[in-house]
Design an enzyme around this catalytic site. Structure first.
Site: not given
Length: 456
Positions: A285-286
């Protein structure tokens, strides 16, 4: 908005309020978004003996939690039962209860849109839900990763407009970036230092008071924008270095050099080097997302972020390079074309030992293989069935194969995209004529399987 000098000269209204609530044992924390960030955060506060109300738009998540069950692999059912049975935790879809907690921590996704710009829709909707229910004395903290300026340019005016309250005087606002590493047994929310920023001393100290209840170290920075920039810097550092080793992998492979051996040897240097490892593309997600938030914001200032954009280009090219190598090795070693070949994709999760598929490169690998006419199945011990995803909804519902000799032996090649620890890679090498390994999962077996194993 209250300026910094005025705030410095004002009474410590919020700090005193929250210190009193902590001392009296009446503090209540709201966590908005009960995913990979929000749920561990709620757990950390409950373990500290602090009441938590969890908010999520997903009725399924709320039902799981009410039934003392977890929907995240590395969070056990037992730990959820402990939270619920303690009487400190409740979960709800009822957003009207947002006025109840003393502090609301926002832990919602911040993905990219179709133009690779920030998709702030989850932050906006969360801010609007809070704004219509905001009461005097509440503290609002954004934990979602975002571009510098989000909290005071996007959230603050919305909260003030909808509530009629003034930031810095009647409600407090802070930013504390999440630092979760799902599935990492060495770290959890309560052992990772927290960075914290706010635009007044009172707001900063109030937020410090609550976070210091659950983490060993809270690192204060001067303002909201600085705190937002810290998280982006952490992930840009990783993205750029992963791009570097991915490029080295391509160059060293052409020279007949094993990049994994090079990195492991270089990592023995006790200073001046930090190991990063190549792979089939970025996931999670990053790292695939956050660097582009800064690139997008930099354009507002007439600036370009050349390192970030180049690293993004290199990392985005990796799935295609992996498939090209697999196609070549399939022809050379097995004597088959990709069209019509039976390929087993090993691992759908974006990293080892988790059930998290956010931004996983495995779905792009699957798409590329099927576009070239291959018949593709997958095996992942953590993902028995593909969930609904935004970029690849067509794969939702596809199921992992059974791990058996008869089924494994029916494939022409396997592509290892995720190096889960609980996979019998030796068995895979014994049964298939070709295994292409993008994670060095079979590195310890390379000498025994020279004719079968290809590391890329």
């Amino acid at each position: 908005m209250l300026d910094k000098q005025a705030a410095a000269n004002s009474d410590a209204y919020f700090t005193t309020l929250f210190e009193q609530k902590i001392k009296s044992g009446t503090l209540c924390i709201g966590v908005l978004g009960l995913g990979y960030v929000g749920l561990p955060l709620a757990q950390a506060f409950c373990r500290a003996g602090i009441k938590v109300v969890g908010f999520d738009v997903s009725g399924d998540k709320v039902d799981f939690l009410a039934g003392r069950k977890s929907y995240i692999k590395h969070i056990s059912d037992e730990s959820i039962a402990t939270m619920v049975d303690s009487g400190l935790f409740t979960a709800t879809t009822g957003m009207d209860q947002l006025s109840e907690p003393d502090a609301i921590l926002i832990c919602v996704p911040t993905p990219l849109d179709e133009h690779r710009g920030p998709d702030m829709s989850y932050v906006v909707s969360s801010t609007e839900m809070i704004g219509t229910r905001l009461r005097k004395g509440q503290l609002i903290v954004l934990e979602s990763t975002t571009y510098p300026g989000t909290t005071n340019e996007l959230m603050l005016p919305t909260l003030e407009k909808l509530s009629g309250l003034q930031a810095g005087r009647e409600f407090a606002l802070a930013y504390s970036p999440e630092r979760e590493d799902p599935g990492n047994p060495k770290f959890e929310t309560s052992t990772i230092p927290k960075v914290l920023g706010a635009d007044s001393t009172d707001e900063l100290d109030a937020a410090y008071a609550i976070y210091s209840q659950i983490v060993p170290q809270v690192v204060k920075v001067s303002d909201l924008r600085t705190a937002e920039a810290v998280k982006l810097t952490e992930n840009i550092f990783r993205a750029v270095n992963i791009a570097l080793v991915n490029e080295l992998k391509v160059v060293f492979s052409a020279m007949g050099i094993d990049v994994w051996e090079v990195i492991d040897a270089a990592a023995t240097k006790p200073f001046g080097f930090m190991p990063f490892y190549p792979g089939p593309g970025l996931g999670g997600h990053c790292i695939p997302v956050d660097p582009f938030y800064l690139s997008w914001k930099a354009r507002e200032y007439g600036l370009t972020t050349r390192f970030i954009e180049l690293s993004g280009e290199i990392n985005a090219n990796m799935p295609g390079l992996v498939i090209t190598r697999l196609t070549e090795e399939l022809s050379l070693r097995v004597g088959k074309a990709m069209r019509g070949a039976r390929i087993l994709l090993v691992g759908l999760a974006y990293k080892k030992n988790v059930d998290d598929m956010r931004e996983s490169p495995s779905l792009e690998l699957l798409e590329l293989l099927e576009t070239r006419g291959a018949h593709v199945d997958f095996y992942d011990p953590y993902i028995p069935q593909v969930p609904q995803t935004r970029d690849h909804p067509e794969y939702a519902g596809r199921k992992s194969i059974e791990w058996s000799d008869d089924i494994l032996g029916s494939y022409d090649a396997a592509l290892i995209a995720t190096d889960h620890d609980n996979v019998d890679y030796r068995r895979l090498l014994d049964l298939l004529p070709l295994v292409v390994d993008t994670r060095n999962a079979c590195g310890h077996l390379a000498a025994q399987y020279r004719d079968t194993l290809v590391k890329t």
